[in-house]
Design a protein around this motif. Structure first.
Motif, PDB file in Angstrom:
ATOM      1  N   HIS A  37      36.335  39.006  38.912  1.00  0.00           N
ATOM      2  CA  HIS A  37      36.365  38.680  40.272  1.00  0.00           C
ATOM      3  C   HIS A  37      37.174  37.419  40.713  1.00  0.00           C
ATOM      4  CE1 HIS A  37      34.345  38.145  44.175  1.00  0.00           C
ATOM      5  NE2 HIS A  37      34.045  36.754  43.851  1.00  0.00           N
ATOM      6  N   ARG A  38      37.134  36.448  39.834  1.00  0.00           N
ATOM      7  CA  ARG A  38      38.207  35.368  40.057  1.00  0.00           C
ATOM      8  C   ARG A  38      39.586  35.902  40.095  1.00  0.00           C
ATOM      9  NH1 ARG A  38      41.507  32.325  37.614  1.00  0.00           N
ATOM     10  NH2 ARG A  38      41.680  29.952  38.148  1.00  0.00           N
TER      11      ARG A  38
ATOM     12  N   HIS B  56      35.343  36.799  35.535  1.00  0.00           N
ATOM     13  CA  HIS B  56      36.626  36.350  35.315  1.00  0.00           C
ATOM     14  C   HIS B  56      37.598  37.412  35.990  1.00  0.00           C
ATOM     15  CE1 HIS B  56      40.237  35.252  33.118  1.00  0.00           C
ATOM     16  NE2 HIS B  56      40.648  36.464  32.954  1.00  0.00           N
TER      17      HIS B  56
END
Length: 188
Positions: A169-170, A167
């Motif tokens: 990283h996104r 999450h």
């Protein structure tokens, strides 16, 4: 590029015996529609690599699927062990029974198909894998399933940390994409 043709996949194993190579290609073509590509690659590797390429490497005079008993026994013995590439002690092969099952299926399928299609009859010969050689197949499958379930149990406690990391990283990637989209080409 997509899935490769069966003949190209078989050619990777450099099978010298043209009649056996032709039978393997024809057999794999028959089996291919019922399999996904990865399963098909696995069966191709078992039959062409672990089975026939090994037979040719150790018994170059064999020129057909009908194997003498001593050749079949020597192949099964070699198959049962894996020697690490860098050297070291041989260890038992994990997929030993799967390879035996695929080779047995090859021979039994050809025998069955020969009853309907006489073009298979010349290749309908006794299997080098006897029923007793695959006796532990059910037990082996249960052991593999148990090992997969154990890996899931070991990794499950880390699932939340993995999801949080994904999450974050996104979110970071979305921020970079938005910043890049706001700039014109060539601008930093």
């Amino acid at each position: 590029d997509g899935p490769l043709p069966t003949a190209v996949l078989v050619a990777r194993y450099r099978i010298r015996c043209a009649p056996v190579r032709a039978v393997l290609i024809r057999y794999l073509e028959e089996r291919r529609p019922a399999l996904d590509y990865n399963s098909f690659l696995g069966i191709t590797g078992y039959l062409c690599g672990a089975f026939w390429a090994d037979i040719e490497a150790h018994h170059p005079g064999v020129d057909g699927l009908h194997l003498p008993d001593e050749v079949a026994a020597a192949w099964r013995q070699r198959l049962s062990l894996v020697t690490p590439r860098g050297g070291g002690e041989p260890r038992p092969r994990r997929n030993y029974i799967e390879v035996l099952m695929q080779v047995r299926a090859l021979y039994l399928d050809i025998q069955e198909w020969a009853l309907q299609d006489p073009t298979w009859a010349q290749h309908a010969v006794p299997s080098p894998v006897r029923r007793g050689d695959t006796a532990g197949h059910g037990k082996h499958k249960r052991r593999v399933t148990a090992a997969m379930h154990q890996r899931v149990r070991e990794r499950l406690p880390q699932l939340e940390a993995l999801a949080d990391s994904a999450h974050r990283h996104r979110g970071a990637a979305a921020g970079l994409l938005a910043a890049a989209a706001a700039r014109r080409v060539g601008e930093q």
